[in-house]
Write an enzyme that holds these catalytic residues in place. Structure first.
Site, PDB file in Angstrom:
ATOM      1  N   TYR A 123      35.459  -4.349 -22.446  1.00 56.84           N
ATOM      2  CA  TYR A 123      36.051  -5.329 -23.375  1.00 56.84           C
ATOM      3  C   TYR A 123      37.531  -5.015 -23.621  1.00 56.84           C
ATOM      4  O   TYR A 123      38.395  -5.897 -23.534  1.00 56.84           O
ATOM      5  CB  TYR A 123      35.266  -5.299 -24.683  1.00 56.84           C
ATOM      6  CG  TYR A 123      35.763  -6.238 -25.756  1.00 56.84           C
ATOM      7  CD1 TYR A 123      35.534  -7.608 -25.672  1.00 56.84           C
ATOM      8  CD2 TYR A 123      36.447  -5.763 -26.880  1.00 56.84           C
ATOM      9  CE1 TYR A 123      35.965  -8.477 -26.669  1.00 56.84           C
ATOM     10  CE2 TYR A 123      36.877  -6.611 -27.876  1.00 56.84           C
ATOM     11  CZ  TYR A 123      36.640  -7.972 -27.767  1.00 56.84           C
ATOM     12  OH  TYR A 123      37.074  -8.827 -28.768  1.00 56.84           O
TER      13      TYR A 123
HETATM   14  P1  NAP Z   1      31.183 -15.843 -30.350  1.00 54.14           P
HETATM   15  O1  NAP Z   1      30.805 -16.444 -31.650  1.00 54.14           O
HETATM   16  O2  NAP Z   1      30.225 -14.983 -29.639  1.00 54.14           O
HETATM   17  O3  NAP Z   1      31.673 -17.049 -29.409  1.00 54.14           O
HETATM   18  C1  NAP Z   1      31.982 -16.847 -28.058  1.00 54.14           C
HETATM   19  C2  NAP Z   1      32.190 -18.186 -27.394  1.00 54.14           C
HETATM   20  O4  NAP Z   1      32.518 -17.963 -26.014  1.00 54.14           O
HETATM   21  C3  NAP Z   1      30.965 -19.077 -27.449  1.00 54.14           C
HETATM   22  O5  NAP Z   1      31.331 -20.402 -27.772  1.00 54.14           O
HETATM   23  C4  NAP Z   1      30.431 -19.012 -26.016  1.00 54.14           C
HETATM   24  O6  NAP Z   1      29.808 -20.235 -25.668  1.00 54.14           O
HETATM   25  C5  NAP Z   1      31.734 -18.837 -25.217  1.00 54.14           C
HETATM   26  N1  NAP Z   1      31.449 -18.275 -23.907  1.00 54.14           N
HETATM   27  C6  NAP Z   1      31.010 -17.034 -23.605  1.00 54.14           C
HETATM   28  N2  NAP Z   1      30.779 -16.919 -22.294  1.00 54.14           N
HETATM   29  C7  NAP Z   1      31.092 -18.109 -21.725  1.00 54.14           C
HETATM   30  C8  NAP Z   1      31.045 -18.614 -20.403  1.00 54.14           C
HETATM   31  N3  NAP Z   1      30.642 -17.862 -19.371  1.00 54.14           N
HETATM   32  N4  NAP Z   1      31.425 -19.899 -20.194  1.00 54.14           N
HETATM   33  C9  NAP Z   1      31.823 -20.677 -21.213  1.00 54.14           C
HETATM   34  N5  NAP Z   1      31.911 -20.256 -22.494  1.00 54.14           N
HETATM   35  C10 NAP Z   1      31.523 -18.979 -22.753  1.00 54.14           C
HETATM   36  O7  NAP Z   1      32.497 -14.937 -30.489  1.00 54.14           O
HETATM   37  P2  NAP Z   1      33.831 -15.046 -31.385  1.00 54.14           P
HETATM   38  O8  NAP Z   1      33.841 -13.871 -32.275  1.00 54.14           O
HETATM   39  O9  NAP Z   1      34.044 -16.405 -31.917  1.00 54.14           O
HETATM   40  O10 NAP Z   1      34.906 -14.712 -30.258  1.00 54.14           O
HETATM   41  C11 NAP Z   1      35.908 -15.606 -29.851  1.00 54.14           C
HETATM   42  C12 NAP Z   1      37.089 -14.788 -29.350  1.00 54.14           C
HETATM   43  O11 NAP Z   1      37.653 -14.085 -30.468  1.00 54.14           O
HETATM   44  C13 NAP Z   1      36.725 -13.723 -28.299  1.00 54.14           C
HETATM   45  O12 NAP Z   1      37.720 -13.733 -27.297  1.00 54.14           O
HETATM   46  C14 NAP Z   1      36.793 -12.428 -29.079  1.00 54.14           C
HETATM   47  O13 NAP Z   1      37.155 -11.341 -28.264  1.00 54.14           O
HETATM   48  C15 NAP Z   1      37.887 -12.744 -30.098  1.00 54.14           C
HETATM   49  N6  NAP Z   1      37.848 -11.876 -31.288  1.00 54.14           N
HETATM   50  C16 NAP Z   1      36.782 -11.928 -32.138  1.00 54.14           C
HETATM   51  C17 NAP Z   1      36.775 -11.090 -33.261  1.00 54.14           C
HETATM   52  C18 NAP Z   1      35.631 -11.103 -34.237  1.00 54.14           C
HETATM   53  O14 NAP Z   1      35.574 -10.246 -35.141  1.00 54.14           O
HETATM   54  N7  NAP Z   1      34.700 -12.026 -34.152  1.00 54.14           N
HETATM   55  C19 NAP Z   1      37.853 -10.213 -33.504  1.00 54.14           C
HETATM   56  C20 NAP Z   1      38.912 -10.189 -32.612  1.00 54.14           C
HETATM   57  C21 NAP Z   1      38.914 -11.026 -31.515  1.00 54.14           C
HETATM   58  P3  NAP Z   1      28.442 -20.371 -24.826  1.00 54.14           P
HETATM   59  O15 NAP Z   1      27.655 -19.120 -25.015  1.00 54.14           O
HETATM   60  O16 NAP Z   1      27.842 -21.608 -25.410  1.00 54.14           O
HETATM   61  O17 NAP Z   1      28.905 -20.567 -23.425  1.00 54.14           O
END
Ligand code: NAP
Length: 245
Positions: A157
């Protein structure tokens, strides 16, 4: 409904849940036509229902971002329909597995790189000409500067986020002198599936929901936001207890 960004078109990846979904709703509430990308059709349909209920409009694109020709077809379809793209939010992301590098399954490493890095490069490749056609093309990608470099067990990651950072800053350099910009946004810890997978023992009630950062992201995708090549950390982090930011 506020219509400050009426008529603008945005591609939002990761729109089925978490940060992408929350921001897609925020954009639609501001009058943006959201092109919502993810694999989970049910999640996209629920988003569509919610956007319609608020008087907004979305186009659903249920694709796996590892399908690179599908990303190219997305660019072609947007060109046919609008001839330009105003906003790209790269919010799709996967964590992989938190484990020593020596235990990481090759397919897990490959998926993390494919979704977090290669798909975002391919989105840039496919959508760059359209972003340049906009009067204010805005590309924004989700960073995570929390896992410090070299943090044990988070190798796939963290390496993917480092690579994404280089990619986006490179793209920003290439956009200098144009009306388009590209930036990175670190939202800080939020209550999402990705976060829960990385820290299963954490009390999720201590975290804020992803909706909290949607207004900030909408502002960064707007024409008035002119930064380019920056890593922007969420403003809300300043108010968080130490150890959480
Ligand atoms: P999440 O709720 O797990 O959402 C991830 C999204 O990515 C889902 O909509 C998923 O949709 C999509 N995705 C994953 N694999 C995919 C694929 N192969 N094709 C198409 N879509 C795909 O995670 P989140 O926390 O919102 O994360 C969003 C971003 O924010 C990430 O890049 C993460 O690194 C970043 N981030 C998050 C945090 C945190 O604390 N949450 C902190 C820093 C950065 P499907 O499964 O429906 O495809």
């Amino acid at each position: 409904m506020k219509q400050l960004l009426s008529g603008r078109v945005a591609v939002v990846t990761g729109a089925s849940r978490g940060i992408g979904r929350a921001t897609a709703l925020g954009l639609a509430e501001s009058g943006v036509h959201v092109v919502a990308v993810a694999r989970t059709v049910g999640g996209l349909e629920e988003l569509d229902d919610e956007i319609r209920a608020k008087g907004g409009v979305a186009t659903l694109v249920p694709i796996d971002l590892r399908d690179l020709p599908a990303i190219d077809r997305l660019g072609a379809a947007i060109y046919e329909r609008w001839g330009r793209l105003d906003m790209l939010l790269g919010a799709a992301g996967v964590l992989g597995v938190v484990t020593p590098l020596g235990h990481l399954e090759p397919k897990v490493f490959e998926e993390v790189m494919a979704v977090n890095v290669t798909a975002n490069w391919r989105l840039i490749r496919s959508l760059d000409p359209l972003l340049r056609q906009s009067d204010a093309g805005r590309a924004l990608f989700l960073a995570d500067s929390d896992p410090e470099p070299d943090r044990p067990y988070w190798g796939a990651y963290t390496a993917s986020k480092a690579a994404l950072g280089v990619l986006v800053r490179t793209y920003a350099g290439e956009l200098k002198g144009t009306r388009a910009t590209a930036n990175l946004f670190d939202p800080g810890p939020l209550r999402t599936r990705l976060r829960a997978k990385g820290r299963p023992g954490e009390d999720a009630d201590l975290l804020q929901p992803p909706e909290i950062v949607a207004p900030e992201i909408v502002a960064m995708l707007s024409p008035d936001f002119r930064e380019n090549g920056a890593l922007i950390r969420s403003r809300r982090r300043e108010a968080m207890p130490s150890g959480m930011a």
